[in-house]
Motif scaffolding. Structure first.
Motif, PDB file in Angstrom:
ATOM      1  N   LYS A   1      52.731 -51.544  20.578  1.00  0.00           N
ATOM      2  CA  LYS A   1      53.575 -52.727  20.826  1.00  0.00           C
ATOM      3  C   LYS A   1      54.583 -52.446  21.940  1.00  0.00           C
ATOM      4  CE  LYS A   1      52.648 -55.676  17.246  1.00  0.00           C
ATOM      5  NZ  LYS A   1      51.861 -54.861  16.316  1.00  0.00           N
ATOM      6  N   GLU A   2      55.089 -51.217  21.953  1.00  0.00           N
ATOM      7  CA  GLU A   2      56.151 -50.886  22.915  1.00  0.00           C
ATOM      8  C   GLU A   2      55.549 -50.269  24.170  1.00  0.00           C
ATOM      9  OE1 GLU A   2      59.249 -51.657  22.184  1.00  0.00           O
ATOM     10  OE2 GLU A   2      58.603 -52.374  20.207  1.00  0.00           O
ATOM     11  N   ASN A   3      56.289 -50.382  25.269  1.00  0.00           N
ATOM     12  CA  ASN A   3      55.860 -49.714  26.484  1.00  0.00           C
ATOM     13  C   ASN A   3      56.119 -48.221  26.385  1.00  0.00           C
ATOM     14  OD1 ASN A   3      54.686 -51.568  28.186  1.00  0.00           O
ATOM     15  ND2 ASN A   3      56.682 -52.367  28.836  1.00  0.00           N
ATOM     16  N   PRO A   4      55.099 -47.385  26.551  1.00  0.00           N
ATOM     17  CA  PRO A   4      55.320 -45.938  26.459  1.00  0.00           C
ATOM     18  C   PRO A   4      56.200 -45.457  27.615  1.00  0.00           C
ATOM     19  CG  PRO A   4      52.994 -46.474  26.920  1.00  0.00           C
ATOM     20  CD  PRO A   4      53.725 -47.761  26.843  1.00  0.00           C
ATOM     21  N   ALA A   5      57.207 -44.669  27.260  1.00  0.00           N
ATOM     22  CA  ALA A   5      58.213 -44.276  28.255  1.00  0.00           C
ATOM     23  C   ALA A   5      57.632 -43.389  29.348  1.00  0.00           C
ATOM     24  CB  ALA A   5      59.348 -43.532  27.543  1.00  0.00           C
ATOM     25  N   GLU A   6      56.577 -42.607  29.015  1.00  0.00           N
ATOM     26  CA  GLU A   6      56.081 -41.651  30.003  1.00  0.00           C
ATOM     27  C   GLU A   6      55.249 -42.293  31.110  1.00  0.00           C
ATOM     28  OE1 GLU A   6      54.930 -41.974  26.877  1.00  0.00           O
ATOM     29  OE2 GLU A   6      52.876 -41.238  26.650  1.00  0.00           O
ATOM     30  N   ALA A   7      54.871 -43.564  30.933  1.00  0.00           N
ATOM     31  CA  ALA A   7      53.960 -44.183  31.904  1.00  0.00           C
ATOM     32  C   ALA A   7      54.733 -44.815  33.048  1.00  0.00           C
ATOM     33  CB  ALA A   7      53.097 -45.220  31.213  1.00  0.00           C
ATOM     34  N   GLN A   8      54.495 -44.306  34.261  1.00  0.00           N
ATOM     35  CA  GLN A   8      55.247 -44.816  35.415  1.00  0.00           C
ATOM     36  C   GLN A   8      54.541 -45.951  36.128  1.00  0.00           C
ATOM     37  OE1 GLN A   8      55.939 -41.509  38.078  1.00  0.00           O
ATOM     38  NE2 GLN A   8      56.151 -40.152  36.338  1.00  0.00           N
ATOM     39  N   ILE A   9      53.221 -46.042  35.965  1.00  0.00           N
ATOM     40  CA  ILE A   9      52.517 -47.104  36.688  1.00  0.00           C
ATOM     41  C   ILE A   9      51.748 -47.969  35.696  1.00  0.00           C
ATOM     42  CG2 ILE A   9      52.343 -45.807  38.852  1.00  0.00           C
ATOM     43  CD1 ILE A   9      49.407 -45.292  38.180  1.00  0.00           C
ATOM     44  N   VAL A  10      51.423 -49.172  36.164  1.00  0.00           N
ATOM     45  CA  VAL A  10      50.918 -50.196  35.243  1.00  0.00           C
ATOM     46  C   VAL A  10      49.603 -49.792  34.577  1.00  0.00           C
ATOM     47  CG1 VAL A  10      49.746 -51.589  37.009  1.00  0.00           C
ATOM     48  CG2 VAL A  10      50.674 -52.686  34.987  1.00  0.00           C
ATOM     49  N   SER A  11      48.718 -49.130  35.313  1.00  0.00           N
ATOM     50  CA  SER A  11      47.421 -48.788  34.713  1.00  0.00           C
ATOM     51  C   SER A  11      47.602 -47.793  33.573  1.00  0.00           C
ATOM     52  CB  SER A  11      46.463 -48.220  35.765  1.00  0.00           C
ATOM     53  OG  SER A  11      47.017 -47.091  36.385  1.00  0.00           O
ATOM     54  N   HIS A  12      48.476 -46.821  33.778  1.00  0.00           N
ATOM     55  CA  HIS A  12      48.732 -45.830  32.730  1.00  0.00           C
ATOM     56  C   HIS A  12      49.333 -46.521  31.502  1.00  0.00           C
ATOM     57  CE1 HIS A  12      50.703 -41.705  31.583  1.00  0.00           C
ATOM     58  NE2 HIS A  12      49.674 -42.010  30.817  1.00  0.00           N
ATOM     59  N   ARG A  13      50.297 -47.414  31.775  1.00  0.00           N
ATOM     60  CA  ARG A  13      50.968 -48.140  30.694  1.00  0.00           C
ATOM     61  C   ARG A  13      49.951 -48.958  29.887  1.00  0.00           C
ATOM     62  NH1 ARG A  13      55.141 -49.651  33.732  1.00  0.00           N
ATOM     63  NH2 ARG A  13      54.440 -51.729  34.272  1.00  0.00           N
ATOM     64  N   TYR A  14      49.120 -49.719  30.583  1.00  0.00           N
ATOM     65  CA  TYR A  14      48.155 -50.569  29.866  1.00  0.00           C
ATOM     66  C   TYR A  14      47.055 -49.757  29.194  1.00  0.00           C
ATOM     67  CZ  TYR A  14      50.165 -54.936  31.683  1.00  0.00           C
ATOM     68  OH  TYR A  14      50.991 -55.991  31.952  1.00  0.00           O
ATOM     69  N   MET A  15      46.664 -48.628  29.786  1.00  0.00           N
ATOM     70  CA  MET A  15      45.629 -47.822  29.124  1.00  0.00           C
ATOM     71  C   MET A  15      46.156 -47.250  27.809  1.00  0.00           C
ATOM     72  SD  MET A  15      43.568 -45.928  32.194  1.00  0.00           S
ATOM     73  CE  MET A  15      42.310 -45.256  31.099  1.00  0.00           C
ATOM     74  N   LEU A  16      47.439 -46.876  27.789  1.00  0.00           N
ATOM     75  CA  LEU A  16      48.030 -46.391  26.539  1.00  0.00           C
ATOM     76  C   LEU A  16      48.226 -47.540  25.558  1.00  0.00           C
ATOM     77  CD1 LEU A  16      50.690 -43.920  28.003  1.00  0.00           C
ATOM     78  CD2 LEU A  16      48.660 -43.281  26.688  1.00  0.00           C
ATOM     79  N   ARG A  17      48.768 -48.654  26.058  1.00  0.00           N
ATOM     80  CA  ARG A  17      49.063 -49.773  25.155  1.00  0.00           C
ATOM     81  C   ARG A  17      47.800 -50.387  24.574  1.00  0.00           C
ATOM     82  NH1 ARG A  17      52.680 -54.306  26.981  1.00  0.00           N
ATOM     83  NH2 ARG A  17      51.873 -55.007  24.983  1.00  0.00           N
ATOM     84  N   ALA A  18      46.729 -50.420  25.365  1.00  0.00           N
ATOM     85  CA  ALA A  18      45.466 -51.016  24.895  1.00  0.00           C
ATOM     86  C   ALA A  18      44.623 -50.010  24.115  1.00  0.00           C
ATOM     87  CB  ALA A  18      44.686 -51.588  26.077  1.00  0.00           C
TER      88      ALA A  18
END
Ligand code: 5CA
Length: 445
Positions: free
Chosen positions: A12-29
């Protein structure tokens, strides 16, 4: 697949370690989980996309006449001593000692090993031309692994190696790879621009990198804006036709397009100012011609038609399969999540049941699901007992390009809703019409 039975650990939350959108969405998804710096597990949804990308790579390699095989991840150091690269490669190489105190390494690339295979089994010019490739995990002990799978330490790469009698033939292999790469990337919904680059530890003077333009890219690039108008499209190129392949290379490389390593300000400034572009890009592949750099020291020779033993001319050609997962997301997303191009989507279509437990909606969803499966497609059916808003948010995050929404009110009028993830546009139609539309969309992809 029914979502209630799948393993999709959405965050649900944005992972703090992800600096770019692809990394963020790959973790979140729920696509990947980091196990150590630059080393990832591919969870089911990520694994599916990785395999779709790999499958396109295989299809286009085989179309170009290249031969698939598989080499190991671990290699004996002695092969690399023969080429002289064991010492040159430095700290990026992960060195391992086995129980017999033999020096081994986790392969960062396979030029030496493929040359060893070639010299053991091929001896005549009549066996050429030949291009062998594999898709295998690599390891480079990058000093700064970052951006998730974009710059990993362990990563998945297609690497191919051509063996030819003459330099001219090897340059045809180079051109053939360029053509097949253009097709490969376009099938993934990407525009990847070949740019003059530096060959680094692989060697040789002729090399192009393929770059996807993205503000988060690690490479600085300089190009003539006209190059972005070029499309490969559905051209049917005969891969044995030297002139046809060369013409494609000339068309796609005649305008200025270089990475910062080869950038030449004086040449760049000859382009009209309005067309000069300085941007950033993600390197998703690279092709090399390096002649006899490995064949000579390692004794990979063939007998030519005059009975002379000559070293073969070689090149190597890489596609960053795992990096592409991130690159595609960088190129295709919005603030709600990923938007997968049809060519690589993990599931072809989502089905959202707005009233789980209602006999009519459950039945209609089951029928749509069965009809899509019968058509050879893979739907993802959100059959969880969740609010509509939560179901839509999950679908938007995971980015399936099409969604069929089934609710009691629509069904009473014989209708479901078909929604495009890319445009957000929805259309009401009968369930049969929705299935027919999805089938038509994926025909020929
Ligand atoms: N032997 C040659 C061609 S097969 C070679 O190794 N080429 S390469 O170094 O350019 O790598 C090929 C592709 O692998 C790159 O274009 C890039 O897309 C991908 N790649 C390289 N390093 C990494 C990394 N650390 N993480 C993810 N992908 C990478």
């Amino acid at each position: 697949m029914r979502l209630s039975r799948y393993f999709l650990p959405v965050l649900k939350e944005n992972p703090a370690e992800a600096q770019i959108v692809s990394h963020r969405y790959m973790l979140r998804a729920g696509m990947i989980k980091q196990q150590a710096a630059g080393i990832y597990s591919w969870l089911p949804m990520g694994f599916k996309v990785l395999k779709r990308i790999e499958e396109i790579v295989h299809q286009e390699q085989i179309r170009a006449g290249h031969i698939p095989m598989l080499m190991p991840t671990l290699q004996p150091a002695d092969l690399w001593r023969e080429s002289g690269r064991y010492d040159d490669y430095g700290e990026e190489m992960l060195r391992i000692t086995d129980r017999h105190k033999r020096d081994m390494l986790y392969g960062p690339t396979n030029e030496e090993m493929i040359t060893d295979i070639f010299r053991a089994h091929v001896g005549s010019y009549k066996d050429l031309p030949m291009t062998l490739y594999h898709v295998q995990w690599k390891f480079r002990d990058e000093i700064r692994p970052r951006f998730g799978v974009m710059r990993g330490r362990e990563f998945y790469m297609k690497d191919g190696y051509n063996f030819d009698l003459t330099k001219e033939d090897a340059l045809h292999a180079y051109n053939r790879h360029l053509v097949s790469y253009l097709r490969t990337y376009e099938r993934m919904g990407l525009q990847a621009i070949p740019m003059r680059a530096d060959s680094g530890p692989i060697g040789g003077d002729d090399t192009h990198e393929f770059l996807v333009l993205a503000s988060t890219g690690e490479s600085e690039v300089f190009y003539d804006s006209e190059i972005t108008d070029l499309k490969f499209g559905d051209r049917d190129i005969d891969y044995d036709d030297h002139a046809a392949c060369r013409a494609v290379l000339e068309e796609f490389t005649s305008r200025y397009a270089r990475t910062d390593e080869t950038h030449d300000e004086a040449v760049f400034n000859q382009i009209p100012e309005a067309r000069r572009r300085v941007a950033r890009g993600i390197e998703v592949g690279q092709i090399f011609y390096f002649g006899t750099k490995y064949s000579e020291p390692m004794g990979a020779t063939v007998v030519n038609d005059k009975g002379e033993r000559v070293p073969v001319h070689m090149g190597s050609h890489g596609i960053g399969v795992s990096r592409l997962v991130g690159a595609i997301i960088e190129a295709s997303h919005d603030d709600k999540g990923i938007i997968w191009p049809e060519g690589v989507t993990p599931f072809h279509c989502g089905i959202v049941n707005l009233k789980q437990g209602d006999a009519a909606t459950d039945g209609a969803c089951a029928e749509i699901y069965a009809a899509l499966v019968k058509a050879g497609l893979e739907p993802l059916y959100d059959d969880r007992d969740e609010r509509a808003g939560a179901k839509f948010a999950t679908m938007d995050l995971i980015g399936l390009p099409w969604r069929i929404t089934v609710g009691p009110r629509g069904l009473a009028a014989g209708k479901v809703e078909l929604t495009s993830r890319r445009t957000g546009d929805s259309e009401e139609m009968t369930p049969e019409a929705a299935v027919a539309r999805i089938k038509a969309i994926y025909e020929g992809i």
